[in-house]
Design a protein around this motif. Sequence first.
Motif, PDB file in Angstrom:
ATOM      1  N   LEU A  51       0.922  -1.113   0.085  1.00 54.69           N
ATOM      2  CA  LEU A  51       0.050  -0.101   0.209  1.00 54.69           C
ATOM      3  C   LEU A  51       0.737   1.244   0.097  1.00 54.69           C
ATOM      4  O   LEU A  51       1.794   1.228   0.662  1.00 54.69           O
ATOM      5  N   ASN A  52       0.681   2.279  -0.906  1.00 55.62           N
ATOM      6  CA  ASN A  52       1.381   3.539  -1.069  1.00 55.62           C
ATOM      7  C   ASN A  52       0.392   4.455  -0.429  1.00 55.62           C
ATOM      8  O   ASN A  52      -0.889   4.744  -1.007  1.00 55.62           O
ATOM      9  N   ILE A  53       0.572   5.053   0.457  1.00 57.95           N
ATOM     10  CA  ILE A  53      -0.110   6.185   1.371  1.00 57.95           C
ATOM     11  C   ILE A  53       0.339   7.307   1.173  1.00 57.95           C
ATOM     12  O   ILE A  53       1.330   7.762   1.584  1.00 57.95           O
ATOM     13  N   ALA A  54      -0.617   8.481   1.069  1.00 60.92           N
ATOM     14  CA  ALA A  54      -0.113   9.787   1.116  1.00 60.92           C
ATOM     15  C   ALA A  54      -1.090  10.620   2.243  1.00 60.92           C
ATOM     16  O   ALA A  54      -2.343  10.413   1.704  1.00 60.92           O
ATOM     17  N   LEU A  55      -0.542  11.285   3.100  1.00 62.65           N
ATOM     18  CA  LEU A  55      -1.695  11.833   3.818  1.00 62.65           C
ATOM     19  C   LEU A  55      -1.403  13.304   3.707  1.00 62.65           C
ATOM     20  O   LEU A  55      -0.378  14.043   3.432  1.00 62.65           O
ATOM     21  N   VAL A  56      -2.581  14.134   3.367  1.00 62.48           N
ATOM     22  CA  VAL A  56      -2.727  15.323   2.766  1.00 62.48           C
ATOM     23  C   VAL A  56      -3.447  16.156   3.783  1.00 62.48           C
ATOM     24  O   VAL A  56      -4.767  15.731   4.381  1.00 62.48           O
ATOM     25  N   ASN A  57      -3.284  17.495   4.344  1.00 54.96           N
ATOM     26  CA  ASN A  57      -4.315  18.207   4.983  1.00 54.96           C
ATOM     27  C   ASN A  57      -5.272  18.605   4.111  1.00 54.96           C
ATOM     28  O   ASN A  57      -5.222  19.130   2.977  1.00 54.96           O
ATOM     29  N   THR A  68       4.852   3.795   2.346  1.00 54.13           N
ATOM     30  CA  THR A  68       4.419   2.430   2.126  1.00 54.13           C
ATOM     31  C   THR A  68       4.161   1.462   3.325  1.00 54.13           C
ATOM     32  O   THR A  68       4.814   1.683   4.264  1.00 54.13           O
ATOM     33  N   PHE A  69       3.504   0.703   2.822  1.00 51.92           N
ATOM     34  CA  PHE A  69       3.220  -0.446   3.838  1.00 51.92           C
ATOM     35  C   PHE A  69       3.171  -1.758   3.026  1.00 51.92           C
ATOM     36  O   PHE A  69       2.448  -1.966   2.432  1.00 51.92           O
ATOM     37  N   ASP A  70       4.204  -2.592   3.440  1.00 49.90           N
ATOM     38  CA  ASP A  70       4.611  -3.808   2.579  1.00 49.90           C
ATOM     39  C   ASP A  70       3.538  -4.974   3.327  1.00 49.90           C
ATOM     40  O   ASP A  70       3.929  -5.356   4.417  1.00 49.90           O
ATOM     41  N   MET A  71       2.552  -5.166   2.737  1.00 51.36           N
ATOM     42  CA  MET A  71       1.680  -6.187   3.057  1.00 51.36           C
ATOM     43  C   MET A  71       2.134  -7.653   2.774  1.00 51.36           C
ATOM     44  O   MET A  71       1.703  -8.646   3.368  1.00 51.36           O
ATOM     45  N   TYR A  72       3.145  -7.826   1.807  1.00 55.48           N
ATOM     46  CA  TYR A  72       3.446  -9.111   1.645  1.00 55.48           C
ATOM     47  C   TYR A  72       4.521  -9.489   2.895  1.00 55.48           C
ATOM     48  O   TYR A  72       4.483 -10.829   3.084  1.00 55.48           O
ATOM     49  N   SER A  73       5.503  -8.826   3.371  1.00 52.53           N
ATOM     50  CA  SER A  73       6.279  -9.202   4.298  1.00 52.53           C
ATOM     51  C   SER A  73       6.149  -9.021   5.635  1.00 52.53           C
ATOM     52  O   SER A  73       6.626  -9.517   6.442  1.00 52.53           O
ATOM     53  N   GLY A  74       4.722  -8.576   5.829  1.00 55.05           N
ATOM     54  CA  GLY A  74       4.099  -8.506   7.055  1.00 55.05           C
ATOM     55  C   GLY A  74       4.381  -7.163   7.842  1.00 55.05           C
ATOM     56  O   GLY A  74       4.283  -6.864   8.833  1.00 55.05           O
TER      57      GLY A  74
END
Length: 74
Positions: A51-57, A68-74
Amino acid sequence: PRHKCGNQKSCPQNYFAFKIISGAANVVGPSICFDDMVLMSSVKNNIGRGLNIALVNGTSGQLLKADTFDMYSG
């Protein structure tokens, strides 16, 4: 006419335009465009597997954090 982030229509006034492309395996990388500014892409070299995540005001449209949050490696 050209619309922000390459969208087909313009957004109403006081709204932000955005476009998220999930990518396709190793062929096409994901990208996130917000208010006509590319926040994450393979060109910027700030994307990763999962998951690639962008936090925007939500008021100013300023990018606060991209990660990013690597869901494959846990």
